[in-house]
Scaffold this motif. Structure first.
Motif, PDB file in Angstrom:
ATOM      1  N   LEU A 111       0.813  -1.215   0.000  1.00 11.59           N
ATOM      2  CA  LEU A 111       0.000   0.000   0.000  1.00 11.59           C
ATOM      3  C   LEU A 111       0.850   1.270   0.000  1.00 11.59           C
ATOM      4  N   TYR A 112       2.168   1.135   0.161  1.00  7.42           N
ATOM      5  CA  TYR A 112       3.025   2.305   0.369  1.00  7.42           C
ATOM      6  C   TYR A 112       4.082   2.461  -0.716  1.00  7.42           C
ATOM      7  N   ASP A 113       4.365   3.738  -1.051  1.00  9.37           N
ATOM      8  CA  ASP A 113       5.608   4.072  -1.734  1.00  9.37           C
ATOM      9  C   ASP A 113       6.702   4.169  -0.672  1.00  9.37           C
ATOM     10  N   LEU A 114       7.942   3.911  -1.084  1.00  8.33           N
ATOM     11  CA  LEU A 114       9.066   3.951  -0.150  1.00  8.33           C
ATOM     12  C   LEU A 114      10.155   4.864  -0.678  1.00  8.33           C
ATOM     13  N   ALA A 115      10.605   5.786   0.169  1.00  7.92           N
ATOM     14  CA  ALA A 115      11.748   6.651  -0.152  1.00  7.92           C
ATOM     15  C   ALA A 115      12.785   6.503   0.954  1.00  7.92           C
ATOM     16  N   LEU A 116      14.056   6.539   0.576  1.00  9.68           N
ATOM     17  CA  LEU A 116      15.156   6.480   1.540  1.00  9.68           C
ATOM     18  C   LEU A 116      15.924   7.790   1.511  1.00  9.68           C
ATOM     19  N   LEU A 117      16.228   8.309   2.688  1.00 11.92           N
ATOM     20  CA  LEU A 117      17.117   9.457   2.831  1.00 11.92           C
ATOM     21  C   LEU A 117      18.338   8.978   3.596  1.00 11.92           C
ATOM     22  N   ILE A 118      19.477   8.957   2.909  1.00 11.15           N
ATOM     23  CA  ILE A 118      20.673   8.296   3.425  1.00 11.15           C
ATOM     24  C   ILE A 118      21.747   9.311   3.804  1.00 11.15           C
ATOM     25  N   ASP A 119      22.345   9.073   4.931  1.00  8.25           N
ATOM     26  CA  ASP A 119      23.454   9.897   5.408  1.00  8.25           C
ATOM     27  C   ASP A 119      24.710   9.565   4.593  1.00  8.25           C
ATOM     28  N   ASP A 120      25.161  10.542   3.820  1.00  9.54           N
ATOM     29  CA  ASP A 120      26.408  10.374   3.063  1.00  9.54           C
ATOM     30  C   ASP A 120      27.458  11.364   3.553  1.00  9.54           C
ATOM     31  N   SER A 121      27.383  11.708   4.853  1.00  5.57           N
ATOM     32  CA  SER A 121      28.363  12.627   5.430  1.00  5.57           C
ATOM     33  C   SER A 121      29.718  11.933   5.533  1.00  5.57           C
ATOM     34  N   SER A 122      30.762  12.719   5.757  1.00 11.08           N
ATOM     35  CA  SER A 122      32.124  12.186   5.735  1.00 11.08           C
ATOM     36  C   SER A 122      32.372  11.138   6.819  1.00 11.08           C
ATOM     37  N   SER A 123      31.658  11.238   7.948  1.00  8.88           N
ATOM     38  CA  SER A 123      31.889  10.279   9.030  1.00  8.88           C
ATOM     39  C   SER A 123      31.474   8.863   8.647  1.00  8.88           C
ATOM     40  N   MET A 124      30.565   8.729   7.715  1.00 11.47           N
ATOM     41  CA  MET A 124      30.173   7.395   7.257  1.00 11.47           C
ATOM     42  C   MET A 124      31.367   6.648   6.689  1.00 11.47           C
ATOM     43  N   VAL A 207       1.099  14.683  -6.800  1.00  9.37           N
ATOM     44  CA  VAL A 207      -0.237  14.105  -6.670  1.00  9.37           C
ATOM     45  C   VAL A 207      -0.044  12.688  -6.136  1.00  9.37           C
ATOM     46  N   MET A 208      -0.326  12.486  -4.884  1.00 10.66           N
ATOM     47  CA  MET A 208      -0.047  11.211  -4.237  1.00 10.66           C
ATOM     48  C   MET A 208      -1.156  10.208  -4.548  1.00 10.66           C
ATOM     49  N   THR A 209      -0.766   9.041  -5.019  1.00 10.81           N
ATOM     50  CA  THR A 209      -1.724   7.964  -5.245  1.00 10.81           C
ATOM     51  C   THR A 209      -1.609   6.888  -4.170  1.00 10.81           C
ATOM     52  N   LYS A 210      -0.528   6.924  -3.411  1.00  7.69           N
ATOM     53  CA  LYS A 210      -0.310   6.008  -2.295  1.00  7.69           C
ATOM     54  C   LYS A 210       0.347   6.792  -1.171  1.00  7.69           C
ATOM     55  N   PRO A 211       0.174   6.357   0.071  1.00 12.19           N
ATOM     56  CA  PRO A 211       0.909   6.995   1.166  1.00 12.19           C
ATOM     57  C   PRO A 211       2.404   6.714   1.038  1.00 12.19           C
ATOM     58  N   LEU A 212       3.207   7.507   1.754  1.00 10.63           N
ATOM     59  CA  LEU A 212       4.666   7.447   1.632  1.00 10.63           C
ATOM     60  C   LEU A 212       5.312   7.063   2.958  1.00 10.63           C
ATOM     61  N   LEU A 213       6.123   6.017   2.916  1.00  9.80           N
ATOM     62  CA  LEU A 213       6.985   5.650   4.036  1.00  9.80           C
ATOM     63  C   LEU A 213       8.389   6.127   3.717  1.00  9.80           C
ATOM     64  N   PRO A 247      -6.381  13.224  -1.351  1.00  7.58           N
ATOM     65  CA  PRO A 247      -6.278  12.239  -0.277  1.00  7.58           C
ATOM     66  C   PRO A 247      -5.110  12.470   0.666  1.00  7.58           C
ATOM     67  N   LYS A 248      -4.542  13.680   0.650  1.00  8.88           N
ATOM     68  CA  LYS A 248      -3.371  13.934   1.486  1.00  8.88           C
ATOM     69  C   LYS A 248      -3.790  14.206   2.929  1.00  8.88           C
ATOM     70  N   THR A 249      -4.139  13.148   3.634  1.00 10.01           N
ATOM     71  CA  THR A 249      -4.440  13.255   5.050  1.00 10.01           C
ATOM     72  C   THR A 249      -3.153  13.036   5.840  1.00 10.01           C
ATOM     73  N   GLU A 250      -3.227  13.227   7.144  1.00  9.64           N
ATOM     74  CA  GLU A 250      -2.034  13.053   7.979  1.00  9.64           C
ATOM     75  C   GLU A 250      -1.523  11.615   7.953  1.00  9.64           C
ATOM     76  N   ASP A 251      -2.372  10.664   7.556  1.00 11.29           N
ATOM     77  CA  ASP A 251      -1.924   9.275   7.435  1.00 11.29           C
ATOM     78  C   ASP A 251      -1.206   9.010   6.123  1.00 11.29           C
ATOM     79  N   ALA A 252      -0.987  10.058   5.334  1.00 14.06           N
ATOM     80  CA  ALA A 252      -0.302   9.905   4.046  1.00 14.06           C
ATOM     81  C   ALA A 252       1.203   9.771   4.198  1.00 14.06           C
ATOM     82  N   VAL A 253       1.743   9.996   5.400  1.00 11.16           N
ATOM     83  CA  VAL A 253       3.186   9.929   5.599  1.00 11.16           C
ATOM     84  C   VAL A 253       3.509   9.149   6.868  1.00 11.16           C
ATOM     85  N   ALA A 254       4.687   8.538   6.866  1.00 14.68           N
ATOM     86  CA  ALA A 254       5.228   7.879   8.057  1.00 14.68           C
ATOM     87  C   ALA A 254       6.745   7.930   7.950  1.00 14.68           C
TER      88      ALA A 254
END
Length: 355
Positions: A111-124, A207-213, A247-254
């Motif tokens: 039911l969800y789209d998935l996005a990743l936000l990755i730490d690419d800072s120098s300490s990694m 235009v969101m068609t699915k909620p986003l994790l 359909p952008k309710t508060e349940d649209a994101v996690a």
């Protein structure tokens, strides 16, 4: 773009005493009328009684009923196509040695789209003799392997805290190429980059068609931005969704936060977010006593950690049974309210499109 004086004023708002009361905001209650009889699971003659697909359809119905805002995305609750894909997902991860009952919980990923936000800072790259980079590679493969069963194209978008070039539709087969292209540099401005690279393009302007994790993977404490920016941006996102067009309710994101390594600053960040009294319904964190390094190491914890990463921010039951030996949490809720509508993030330049 704010002037230098405005920027200084913003910093004062985030930390100075005697600030004027914040403008009223909608409470983040998630209160929507309970389902009526007409909301009961619809009969689908194409699904055989007692089949894996029927079990998944039941799971999806139960889940949407637990998050009423999701009804805006799935109003008919027939879940055409979703239940069949969920059944295949469950079957495939059982073959990968996921416990059967745990596997059934993963059905809601379809039911969800998935996005990743990755730490690419120098300490990694510089800390732990490169172990964090190897852990990230293993994690990306494991996440992509599971999620491409939920969405054939793979992870919708992988973006970075510092790198401007994102990658879209990342499957397990693409992970080696994606990981090899990461250049580790810069700071850990999680709040700023979450807004610019995830919330703005995929929630505010799309235009969101699915909620986003969204999974945020970091190895350290926030650096390079004012205190409270992360909480403020998430809070403002939730309040705007609550009052915005469907359909952008508060349940649209996690949001799921996890740390790589054992940096104490990252530990403090995770604990403060996981115990946030106003936003814990939408935010979850991998507990500091669970290690992301257990993913892919052949241990029994592999599926336990993946279950938490994928589902902890979605399923309240999974979040509820966390056992976290946390220090006294940092209370940032008042700071968030004071920052609201006063602190605008300085743009960092246009982002390149995902490739």
């Amino acid at each position: 773009m704010p002037t230098q004086s405005e920027t200084a004023s913003m910093a004062e708002i985030s930390s100075g005493p005697g600030n004027p009361p914040a403008p009223p905001v909608l409470p983040l209650t998630g209160e929507i009328p309970p389902p009526s009889q007409s909301d009961a699971p619809k009969y689908d003659p194409t699904v055989k009684a007692g089949s894996a697909e029927e079990r998944c359809k039941y799971t999806l119905n139960q889940f949407v009923d637990s998050k009423p805002g999701l009804r805006e995305f799935f109003p008919d609750k027939i879940f055409a196509g979703y239940a069949a894909r969920a059944a295949r997902l469950v079957d495939e991860i059982i073959k990968l040695k996921c416990p059967k009952e745990t596997a059934q919980q993963f059905a809601i990923l379809v039911l969800y789209d998935l996005a990743l936000l990755i730490d690419d800072s120098s300490s990694m790259y510089t800390d732990d003799d490169g172990a964090r980079v190897k852990t990230l590679h293993t994690l990306l493969k494991a996440v992509a392997e599971v999620y491409e069963l939920a969405r054939e194209e793979g992870i919708m978008s992988v973006r970075y805290l510092n790198g401007r070039q994102g990658r879209k539709n990342v499957t397990k087969a693409k992970v080696d190429e994606v990981h090899k292209a990461i250049r580790y540099h810069g700071l850990t401005m999680i709040g700023t980059q979450l807004q610019e690279k995830i919330l703005k393009p995929f929630v505010e302007k799309k235009v969101m068609t699915k909620p986003l994790l969204t999974m945020i993977i970091t190895d350290g404490a926030i650096e390079g931005e004012s205190s409270g920016v992360l909480e403020k941006n998430i809070y403002n996102c939730l309040t705007s969704l609550q009052s915005g067009p469907k359909p952008k309710t508060e349940d649209a994101v996690a949001f799921m936060f996890a740390r790589i390594g054992d940096d104490p600053g990252a530990k403090e960040l995770i604990e403060s977010l996981d115990n946030h009294k106003d936003m814990d319904q939408w935010i979850d964190c991998l507990p500091v006593n669970e290690k992301i390094e257990d993913v892919g190491n052949g241990s029994a914890e592999h599926w336990s950690v993946l279950r938490k990463l994928f589902l902890g921010a979605l399923d309240a039951d999974i979040d509820r049974f966390d056992v976290v030996q946390a220090e006294t949490p940092i209370d940032t809720s008042e700071k968030v309210l004071k920052l609201k509508d006063h602190h605008k993030v300085r743009p960092l330049g246009e982002e390149e499109e995902d490739v």
